[in-house]
Design an enzyme around this catalytic site. Structure first.
Site, PDB file in Angstrom:
ATOM      1  N   GLY A   1      17.234  27.205  15.715  1.00 52.85           N
ATOM      2  CA  GLY A   1      17.449  27.765  14.385  1.00 52.85           C
ATOM      3  C   GLY A   1      16.250  27.641  13.478  1.00 52.85           C
ATOM      4  O   GLY A   1      15.920  28.566  12.727  1.00 52.85           O
TER       5      GLY A   1
ATOM      6  N   LYS B   1      21.606  41.287  20.328  1.00 51.76           N
ATOM      7  CA  LYS B   1      22.089  41.989  19.146  1.00 51.76           C
ATOM      8  C   LYS B   1      21.049  42.096  18.035  1.00 51.76           C
ATOM      9  O   LYS B   1      20.414  41.114  17.668  1.00 51.76           O
ATOM     10  CB  LYS B   1      23.337  41.293  18.603  1.00 51.76           C
ATOM     11  CG  LYS B   1      24.530  41.342  19.551  1.00 51.76           C
ATOM     12  CD  LYS B   1      25.747  40.679  18.915  1.00 51.76           C
ATOM     13  CE  LYS B   1      26.960  40.779  19.842  1.00 51.76           C
ATOM     14  NZ  LYS B   1      28.161  40.159  19.222  1.00 51.76           N
TER      15      LYS B   1
ATOM     16  N   GLY C   1      16.044  29.188  22.586  1.00 48.07           N
ATOM     17  CA  GLY C   1      16.626  28.701  23.835  1.00 48.07           C
ATOM     18  C   GLY C   1      16.455  29.623  25.018  1.00 48.07           C
ATOM     19  O   GLY C   1      15.949  29.221  26.074  1.00 48.07           O
TER      20      GLY C   1
ATOM     21  N   ARG D   1      13.299  16.162  24.806  1.00 51.50           N
ATOM     22  CA  ARG D   1      13.157  15.873  23.377  1.00 51.50           C
ATOM     23  C   ARG D   1      12.690  14.439  23.125  1.00 51.50           C
ATOM     24  O   ARG D   1      11.937  14.187  22.181  1.00 51.50           O
ATOM     25  CB  ARG D   1      14.478  16.145  22.659  1.00 51.50           C
ATOM     26  CG  ARG D   1      14.763  17.624  22.466  1.00 51.50           C
ATOM     27  CD  ARG D   1      16.075  17.866  21.746  1.00 51.50           C
ATOM     28  NE  ARG D   1      16.180  19.257  21.329  1.00 51.50           N
ATOM     29  CZ  ARG D   1      17.263  19.794  20.769  1.00 51.50           C
ATOM     30  NH1 ARG D   1      18.334  19.031  20.555  1.00 51.50           N
ATOM     31  NH2 ARG D   1      17.292  21.069  20.418  1.00 51.50           N
TER      32      ARG D   1
END
Length: 396
Positions: free
Chosen positions: A377, A197, A354, A36
């Site tokens: 996110g 999921k 990720g 990063r």
């Protein structure tokens, strides 16, 4: 594109408040992965080259509005200096008199790092007074933290409305890549959505069936869709209570012209572990005690054909239990195919998330993808069609 870049700003002699994401892993005070930090280096260097004075705003961990020395950003200075190849000075707060003095005395060619914005509880509340205190330190605001753009915080949203604002190089690359993949893509468009999921990606699936031509579903999510088609999935991970929701998504896809692609053959085992004995079976022949951990080779052939027919690919989530050999085979084969097409200029391949990044790195394909987002996110919310506060503030 409703936002400006560094190229649109007069940076000479200006103090540039740069919101960055340097929330890197730290062990015993040592940065163990500087990815990063290295990815924001082009923004810092370009500001310096244009005569600007970069002043970095960032969060680190979750201090909950309290000053915690183990979450102080001053620990990152050696790594930042190596990445920027210049002196990085430090202010012990991101607002106040000490920060003002540090910002006003910053020498050309140097960088100023302000202390963890989340030491202030007001940061995560998007407090306008805190943002106003930050704005006193600079002349221009530059957001280079796409990974934090889905948060309406003082340093990502309110501050952007108080100063002339632009996107940094990393933010610019993220937005341009996502715009090319979902905003105005070259068609046909294929998407891979994998993971465990369906329930965690309902909004994503609902948005994609309206925007892509092929929606390839893998991982545990695929088992839920197979269950919705009244196929046995044995003891596989599947959200059986989501059967009706999965059926609704498939019905919606029929009305939008999106083809949902599920495995036509499966890799089945009885143990969730590496190198477990396994067999490849047609999708409708999973035994009662079987556990589906990957898509089979025939499914991979179908995916390869879709890639060859497509012009754009967006990827989030693995096709199987990629952490365990040989159940990484489908993910690896698909990744390498996409990478080869992207390298040849035949496919725009954008990926993020990720597990996705980990899987593509493990396959050796990551380097040839058109773009890989490090955001989690924010990447997902963009794919879901949501407005990101940090981006919207730049547009205004």
């Amino acid at each position: 594109m409703g936002w400006k870049t560094l190229d649109d700003m007069d940076l000479n002699g200006k103090r540039v408040l740069v919101r960055v994401d340097i929330n890197v892993p730290l062990v015993d005070g040592v940065v163990t992965d500087s990815t990063r930090i290295r990815r924001i280096a082009p923004t810092v260097r370009d500001i310096l080259a244009a005569g600007g004075k970069p002043i970095l705003l960032a969060h680190f961990g979750r201090p909950g509005g309290e000053r915690r020395e183990n979450l102080s950003l001053n620990q990152l200075i050696p790594t930042l200096e190596r990445a920027f190849e210049t002196i990085v000075r430090f202010a012990a707060d991101c607002v106040g008199e000490g920060a003002k003095e540090a910002a006003s005395t910053l020498q050309p060619g140097d960088v100023l790092l302000l202390e963890n914005t989340r030491f202030h509880a007001a940061e995560t509340k998007n407090d306008p007074d805190l943002a106003a205190g930050m704005a006193e330190l600079g002349d221009i605001y530059c957001n280079d933290a796409f990974s934090a753009a889905h948060r309406a915080h003082s340093s990502t949203e309110a501050l952007a409305r108080l100063l002339p604002a632009c996107a940094g190089r990393l933010m610019q690359a993220e937005l341009e890549a996502l715009e090319s993949a979902l905003g105005a893509p070259e068609r046909p468009v294929a998407a891979i959505v994998g993971g465990a999921k369906v329930s965690t990606k309902l909004e994503l699936l609902g948005n994609l069936v309206e925007k892509v031509d092929y929606l390839i579903i893998g991982g545990g999510m695929a088992n839920t869709f197979l269950w919705a088609k009244d196929l046995s999935v044995g003891v596989s991970l599947a959200e059986r209570l989501m059967k009706d929701i999965a059926a609704e998504i498939m019905a919606k896809a029929e009305t939008t012209g999106c083809k949902i692609v599920l495995p036509c053959d499966i890799v089945v085992t009885e143990k969730f572990e590496s190198h477990a004995p396994h067999q490849i079976l047609p999708v409708d022949q999973c035994p009662e005690n079987g556990m589906i951990l990957d898509a089979g080779p025939e499914s991979v052939k179908v995916i390869h054909t879709i890639f060859e027919e497509s012009k754009t690919l967006i990827w989030n989530g693995p096709l199987g239990a990629f952490e365990f050999e040989p159940f990484d085979a489908a993910t690896n084969a698909a990744a390498l195919k996409a990478a080869a097409l992207a390298r040849a200029g035949q496919l725009t391949a954008v990926a993020g998330g990720g597990d996705t990044v980990a899987a593509l790195n493990a396959s050796g394909a990551a380097g040839d993808f058109t773009y890989i987002s490090t955001a989690g996110g924010a990447f997902l919310e963009w794919m879901e069609g949501k407005t990101l506060p940090g981006v919207a503030a730049l547009e205004n």
